[in-house]
Design a protein around this motif. Structure first.
Motif, mmCIF file in Angstrom:
data_model
loop_
_atom_site.group_PDB
_atom_site.id
_atom_site.type_symbol
_atom_site.label_atom_id
_atom_site.label_comp_id
_atom_site.label_asym_id
_atom_site.label_seq_id
_atom_site.Cartn_x
_atom_site.Cartn_y
_atom_site.Cartn_z
ATOM 1 N N ILE A 78 -107.327 -53.655 78.839
ATOM 2 C CA ILE A 78 -106.902 -53.353 77.506
ATOM 3 C C ILE A 78 -105.683 -54.261 77.112
ATOM 4 C CG2 ILE A 78 -105.817 -51.567 75.800
ATOM 5 C CD1 ILE A 78 -107.703 -49.415 77.301
ATOM 6 N N THR A 79 -105.583 -54.786 75.813
ATOM 7 C CA THR A 79 -104.414 -55.586 75.534
ATOM 8 C C THR A 79 -103.559 -54.783 74.375
ATOM 9 O OG1 THR A 79 -105.660 -56.970 74.036
ATOM 10 C CG2 THR A 79 -105.136 -57.809 76.073
ATOM 11 N N LEU A 80 -102.254 -54.836 74.336
ATOM 12 C CA LEU A 80 -101.528 -54.133 73.459
ATOM 13 C C LEU A 80 -100.363 -55.035 73.074
ATOM 14 C CD1 LEU A 80 -100.352 -50.511 73.766
ATOM 15 C CD2 LEU A 80 -98.497 -52.301 73.376
ATOM 16 N N ASP A 81 -100.083 -54.960 71.618
ATOM 17 C CA ASP A 81 -99.035 -55.668 71.037
ATOM 18 C C ASP A 81 -98.228 -55.057 70.130
ATOM 19 O OD1 ASP A 81 -97.623 -58.158 70.814
ATOM 20 O OD2 ASP A 81 -98.328 -58.436 68.884
ATOM 21 N N LEU A 82 -96.843 -55.027 70.337
ATOM 22 C CA LEU A 82 -95.904 -54.501 69.289
ATOM 23 C C LEU A 82 -95.424 -55.510 68.409
ATOM 24 C CD1 LEU A 82 -93.918 -52.100 71.644
ATOM 25 C CD2 LEU A 82 -95.604 -51.291 69.775
ATOM 26 N N GLU A 83 -95.044 -55.256 67.289
ATOM 27 C CA GLU A 83 -94.143 -56.075 66.327
ATOM 28 C C GLU A 83 -93.057 -54.970 65.963
ATOM 29 O OE1 GLU A 83 -94.395 -59.094 65.960
ATOM 30 O OE2 GLU A 83 -96.318 -59.188 66.917
ATOM 31 N N ASP A 100 -99.709 -59.875 51.374
ATOM 32 C CA ASP A 100 -99.403 -58.662 51.495
ATOM 33 C C ASP A 100 -98.770 -58.327 52.887
ATOM 34 O OD1 ASP A 100 -99.613 -55.748 52.226
ATOM 35 O OD2 ASP A 100 -101.308 -55.298 50.995
ATOM 36 N N LEU A 101 -97.366 -57.971 52.765
ATOM 37 C CA LEU A 101 -96.700 -58.054 54.060
ATOM 38 C C LEU A 101 -97.213 -57.134 55.132
ATOM 39 C CD1 LEU A 101 -94.317 -58.734 55.792
ATOM 40 C CD2 LEU A 101 -92.986 -56.795 54.460
ATOM 41 N N LYS A 102 -97.477 -55.955 54.550
ATOM 42 C CA LYS A 102 -98.009 -54.950 55.632
ATOM 43 C C LYS A 102 -99.525 -55.215 56.103
ATOM 44 C CE LYS A 102 -97.919 -50.674 54.254
ATOM 45 N NZ LYS A 102 -98.306 -49.346 53.521
ATOM 46 N N LYS A 103 -100.330 -55.924 55.410
ATOM 47 C CA LYS A 103 -101.356 -56.325 55.752
ATOM 48 C C LYS A 103 -101.654 -57.525 56.594
ATOM 49 C CE LYS A 103 -106.017 -57.916 53.759
ATOM 50 N NZ LYS A 103 -106.625 -58.227 52.603
ATOM 51 N N GLU A 104 -100.529 -58.434 56.337
ATOM 52 C CA GLU A 104 -100.619 -59.655 57.017
ATOM 53 C C GLU A 104 -99.924 -59.184 58.382
ATOM 54 O OE1 GLU A 104 -101.906 -62.827 56.440
ATOM 55 O OE2 GLU A 104 -102.830 -61.835 54.934
ATOM 56 N N LEU A 105 -98.872 -58.603 58.602
ATOM 57 C CA LEU A 105 -98.367 -57.915 59.656
ATOM 58 C C LEU A 105 -99.398 -57.426 60.955
ATOM 59 C CD1 LEU A 105 -95.645 -57.539 61.418
ATOM 60 C CD2 LEU A 105 -95.362 -55.456 60.245
ATOM 61 N N ILE A 106 -100.124 -56.475 60.284
ATOM 62 C CA ILE A 106 -100.991 -55.920 61.006
ATOM 63 C C ILE A 106 -102.159 -57.143 61.673
ATOM 64 C CG2 ILE A 106 -103.012 -54.125 60.928
ATOM 65 C CD1 ILE A 106 -101.485 -52.772 59.043
ATOM 66 N N LYS A 107 -102.482 -57.821 60.682
ATOM 67 C CA LYS A 107 -103.502 -58.945 61.020
ATOM 68 C C LYS A 107 -102.871 -59.700 62.000
ATOM 69 C CE LYS A 107 -106.161 -62.876 59.111
ATOM 70 N NZ LYS A 107 -106.148 -63.828 57.834
ATOM 71 N N TYR A 108 -101.644 -60.058 61.935
ATOM 72 C CA TYR A 108 -101.080 -61.015 62.879
ATOM 73 C C TYR A 108 -101.026 -60.365 64.207
ATOM 74 C CZ TYR A 108 -96.963 -63.368 65.396
ATOM 75 O OH TYR A 108 -96.230 -63.795 66.201
ATOM 76 N N CYS A 109 -100.455 -59.114 64.123
ATOM 77 C CA CYS A 109 -100.508 -58.205 65.506
ATOM 78 C C CYS A 109 -101.811 -58.071 66.226
ATOM 79 C CB CYS A 109 -99.896 -56.866 65.299
ATOM 80 S SG CYS A 109 -99.403 -56.031 66.829
#
Length: 987
Positions: free
Chosen positions: A357-362, A558-567
């Motif tokens: 499993i891979t996990l990432d935090l922003e 969309d900041l929230k949308k692009e942040l989640i997409k990036y993560c």
């Protein structure tokens, strides 16, 4: 309670096995101080402030000296407190520590009724870093015990390596020169306690090393007496000199009796039964008619019975002494050791389900109040702190993301982790890229609230974290292991995605825009400007690519949308890298890489499984490890000429692998020897070497006319221990081959003792395979990257520090029991109310670590020997040397340059203009592939770009280059990371 019992069993088993009590003093134990410094340097702060709340005590950062007494602040959800000195000391001395300890106890008596307390001493530097300088002690308000505690804490300063224990690399201004003591505030982390079950522990801080009473030679009568294990044995083959000698059997035998030893009220008789031959005597030794050891004395000079060789055998181990004219001139014995073992098991991997499993935090940064430091009010200023805002988890099939709020992120993260606390994920490895130093800081305390957390840490790094949990209506424990992919693939995710030809590549994101707290997380509008994208990614994310990216949005970014997409893309990209790497390693070596937390441990496992010969490499334990490690130095890094033109840069092709392939390594059973080198050569069997192969303690005299000395030694400075290459005289431990090389250039050596080994070639097949893969693979291919990584990572694993620590995260109540029953404990209270306990354990309690520092030391020495050739041959032309590379103003001889051959020099570039301010601080102008004049600047400790003209200014007399950059400060105790302005000064 299970963790306490486990620790007790480990320590009890060790004590029973050795029939001794472990005596361990904070500064009196034998330890390699470089690793000790690394461990202390990474210990987390114990400050218990939650900056997300408004409960910050305004007095905490006071540096006023008006008040003679500090103040006490408690931590939320914890019974631990912190005493902070009001005064900022320059320097912090034994006197100032005593001052504050007395002030603390005075304040403690007013606020607490308990007489006893747990206490740790710490220093807060003027850059706001906090370092522990003691383990947890049990103190008391009793007047006599206060004096003992003061004496114990002040004894810390008496150790010559104290400055290293609290040193800050590159920040010498944190120390008072020339005494090397730190500047800053004093902190005591403490907790009142009722009737601790053990006596005060500060006695351990003041304990002295025991004197070895079983000296080999009696100092009272060195001409006539020789002692072995306390038993006096005549130091001659002239039996007439032996006490109470009686001849029997026509003088073919003799008995020496009546050596009476008083032990309590009992008298014991030591008896020697001697069988006499023409060339030797054999002598069984009995104590009260019980054999204890045997002696064999062999004559060396028929006219002098005081010149002979004596072999004492006990428990099938021989010790050999050589006497000339009654004086011992040589001694040797084998050192008990085991051998590093092969890996014989067969790993099995189901590639349809690799259990990864891979996990990432922003994270998002939020500003906090600046900290006033120094006269200018700027130094050490903390700008902001981080909190996790998004977590994405990918299981190879689908990705889940969770958005966190600033005020409730801990609870929200707990709920997010519950999404993988499932039966189907039992035994999975959860990878994050930089778990050790980043993601783990936020995660570790959260997991401790959901189950049992067992971190495996070394030198402050969380190498692996085992998380056990139960499910509702079930008693069975399930396990997830959290791993750091950066430790096994030490490169940026962007580069790794390219190396492994990912289908999903790491994307770009305007982190600076996210960290602008005037912008709402719900922002929707124009795409952020190019300047908001980090400099690290703008090398490939050109302005043209940015314009193409921004053109996809029509004021609907969309900041929230692009942040989640990036993560989410990061988790998918990392998963693809890991699965690809796992398959390649398994196909080539039949090893499952997920069983190994670091790339050195993986390279070591590959060697052990495929190339190791049984009974070849000795498994070196702590005592011998700590001695031979004194010979383990890094590469030569020196500046000789600060500026020049037309300077050519060369680099060795795989310097350490070159040494591993072509030179012999230390193998077999170590043999300790004592004596002058001529006697060592003379009395070592089958030795044809000028200097028998091994490691020696020697007195060194460097030739004063040597232009560029190259033999290293260590020097304690205010900023810690440094490796230098001096002239003059000193004493140290060195590898025999490095000694021989130094002799060629005029170095002189006086030998006193050493450890000898057999010679073996052991890495040739391994290096051949990896180097051929590297040589035949395109530089952009996965195998080029993997082969280079494995080749350069193996040698250091042999020199791993054998000292270990048991890390436990438990409740505060269990933590108190550990402090009361265990020695050498450090404690970090966590925000949850749990505590992180670190218990120092002896090496033997950890079993077989499979380490052999003579291997690492020899490889490093062979590398310095190789570089010393260029250093001396091109002495007049060399400007700079850095481990495996040089900068010179002429072309090297053609037979020394070959970009494909192992160990040969590889031409890199020519600097039309060159300047350097010191080791790892240099730059210049050079032409790129398109013929354009560009700048190259390398600055140790500085991640931003410095213009070359700015670097050149440092060559002007009395000119200083002062730089500022953002630096992370990790606070495990607060589950956060701070960003501060770090000041670097280059003189």
């Amino acid at each position: 309670m299970e963790c306490i019992e486990r620790l007790r069993r480990k320590r009890t088993e060790y004590l029973f096995k050795n029939f001794i009590m472990i005596k361990f003093s904070f500064f009196n134990y034998r330890i390699n101080m470089r690793n000790f410094h690394a461990t202390l340097a990474s210990l987390p702060s114990f400050i218990k402030f939650n900056y997300l709340s408004s409960s910050l005590n305004s007095n905490f950062y006071s540096t006023s000296s008006d008040s003679p007494m500090g103040h006490i602040v408690s931590a939320s959800k914890s019974s631990w407190y912190n005493y902070f000195s009001v005064k900022n000391y320059d320097p912090i001395s034994p006197f100032s520590l005593e001052n504050e300890l007395r002030a603390f106890i005075s304040l403690y008596k007013k606020q607490f009724k308990e007489e006893k307390f747990f206490i740790m001493a710490k220093i807060k530097f003027n850059n706001n870093d906090i370092r522990s300088i003691s383990t947890v002690q049990i103190g008391s308000t009793d007047s006599f015990e206060i004096l003992n505690l003061i004496a114990a804490f002040n004894s810390i300063f008496g150790h010559p390596s104290f400055s290293e224990a609290v040193s800050e690399p590159l920040e010498n201004e944190l120390f008072s020169l020339p005494n090397g003591l730190p500047k800053g505030n004093i902190i005591f982390t403490f907790k009142p306690t009722n009737n601790p079950k053990v006596k005060t522990k500060y006695e351990k801080l003041m304990s002295k090393d025991k004197i070895n009473k079983n000296a080999n030679l009696s100092k009272k009568n060195p001409l006539n007496k020789f002692k072995y294990n306390g038993y006096t044995i005549p130091k001659t083959m002239d039996l007439s000199q032996w006490p109470n000698i009686h001849y029997i059997n026509d003088r073919k035998n003799a008995v020496s009796l009546n050596n009476i030893i008083k032990s309590g009220n009992d008298n014991m008789t030591l008896s020697f039964f001697i069988t006499i031959t023409k060339f030797f005597n054999e002598i069984p030794v009995l104590l009260n008619n019980t054999p204890i050891f045997k002696i064999k004395d062999e004559i060396m000079d028929k006219d002098d019975l005081s010149s002979f060789k004596r072999t004492i055998t006990e428990n099938e181990q021989d010790k050999v002494y050589v006497f000339e004219n009654g004086k011992m001139v040589f001694f040797t014995e084998n050192v008990k050791t085991t051998f590093i073992k092969k890996i014989n098991r067969q790993d099995l991997i189901n590639f349809e389900n690799p259990k990864i499993i891979t996990l990432d935090l922003e994270t998002r940064s939020v500003p906090i109040h600046p900290i006033k430091e120094g006269k200018d009010g700027k130094k050490g200023k903390v700008n902001s702190m981080m909190f996790p805002i998004v977590m994405s988890i990918y299981n190879g099939k689908f990705v889940k993301s969770f958005l966190f709020s600033q005020s409730a992120w801990e609870t929200e993260m707990m709920n997010a982790f519950k999404s993988i606390m499932l039966r189907k994920y039992d035994g999975y490895k959860v990878y994050t890229h930089n778990f050790s130093y980043f993601d783990g800081i936020f995660i570790i305390d959260i997991l401790s609230r959901l189950g049992e957390v067992k971190p495996f840490m070394r030198n402050g790094k969380i190498l692996k974290l085992t998380f056990n949990f139960t499910l509702p209506n079930s008693k069975r424990k399930y396990t997830l292991q959290f791993m750091d992919s950066l430790l096994i693939l030490p490169d940026s995710l962007e580069k790794l995605s390219l190396f492994f030809n990912n289908k999903v590549m790491k994307s770009f994101f305007p982190h600076s825009f996210l960290d602008d707290n005037s912008i709402s997380i719900n922002y929707v509008g124009k795409c952020p400007d190019y300047k908001y994208f980090p400099k690290a990614c703008t090398k490939d994310f050109t302005i043209e690519k940015y314009q193409e990216y921004a053109g996809k949005f029509k004021n609907n970014w969309d900041l929230k949308k692009e942040l989640i997409k990036y993560c989410e893309i990061d988790t998918i990209a990392l998963y693809q890298v890991l699965v690809n790497f796992q398959r390649k390693i398994y196909d080539k070596f039949m090893i499952d890489c997920t069983k190994y937390p670091t790339i050195p441990s993986l390279a070591f496992a590959i060697f052990r499984k495929n190339y190791l010969v049984d009974d070849m490499i000795p498994n070196i334990k702590s005592k011998l490890h700590n001695i031979i490690k004194r010979s383990y130095f890094g590469g030569i890094c020196e500046l000789y000429k600060p500026s020049g033109v037309n300077i050519k840069s060369y680099d060795v092709n795989s310097l350490y692998p070159f040494g591993m392939k072509f030179f012999t390594m230390a193998s077999g059973i170590p043999k300790y020897v004592k004596g002058a080198i001529e006697n060592i050569r003379k009395f070592i069997d089958d030795s044809t070497d000028e200097i028998p192969f091994g490691f020696y303690n020697v007195k060194v005299k460097a030739p004063l006319n040597l232009d560029k000395p190259f033999l290293p030694t260590r020097l304690n400075t205010a900023a810690g221990t440094r490796t230098i290459f001096p002239l003059g005289q000193w004493e140290g431990w060195y590898f025999s081959e490095e000694i021989l090389n130094a002799m060629k250039y005029g170095y002189e050596f006086e030998f006193t003792e050493g450890f000898l080994f057999e010679k073996s070639y052991m890495f040739e097949e391994n290096i051949d395979l990896l180097y051929n893969i590297k040589k035949t693979s395109p530089k952009e291919s996965p195998w080029y990257y993997i082969s280079k990584l494995l080749m350069n990572s193996l040698y250091g694993r042999f020199g791993l520090n054998p000292e270990g620590e048991e890390i436990i995260i438990t409740t505060e109540e269990e933590g108190d029991k550990l402090i009361e029953t265990m020695e050498y404990v450090t404690i970090t209270p966590l925000l949850s109310g749990n505590v992180l306990i670190s218990v120092k354990l002896p090496e033997e309690a950890f079993g077989d670590m499979n380490i052999s520092v003579p291997i690492s030391s020899a490889i490093a020495a062979y590398s310095r020997i190789h570089m010393s050739h260029f250093l001396n041959k091109y002495s007049n032309n060399i400007y700079y040397i850095d481990t495996d590379g040089i900068k010179v103003d002429i072309d090297l001889d053609k037979d020394e340059v070959d970009s494909k051959e192992l160990g040969k020099m590889k031409y890199e570039y020519v600097l039309e203009e060159y300047s350097s301010l010191g080791p790892k601080v240099y730059g210049g102008l050079l032409y790129d592939k398109e013929g354009k004049l560009t700048e190259l600047v390398k600055l140790r400790g500085y991640s931003s770009k410095l213009p070359y003209n700015k670097l050149k200014e440092g060559l002007v007399k009395d000119h200083m280059i002062e730089l500022t950059q953002k630096k992370w400060k990790r606070k495990l105790s607060e589950s956060t990371i701070y960003l501060k302005n770090n000041h670097l000064l280059f003189l």
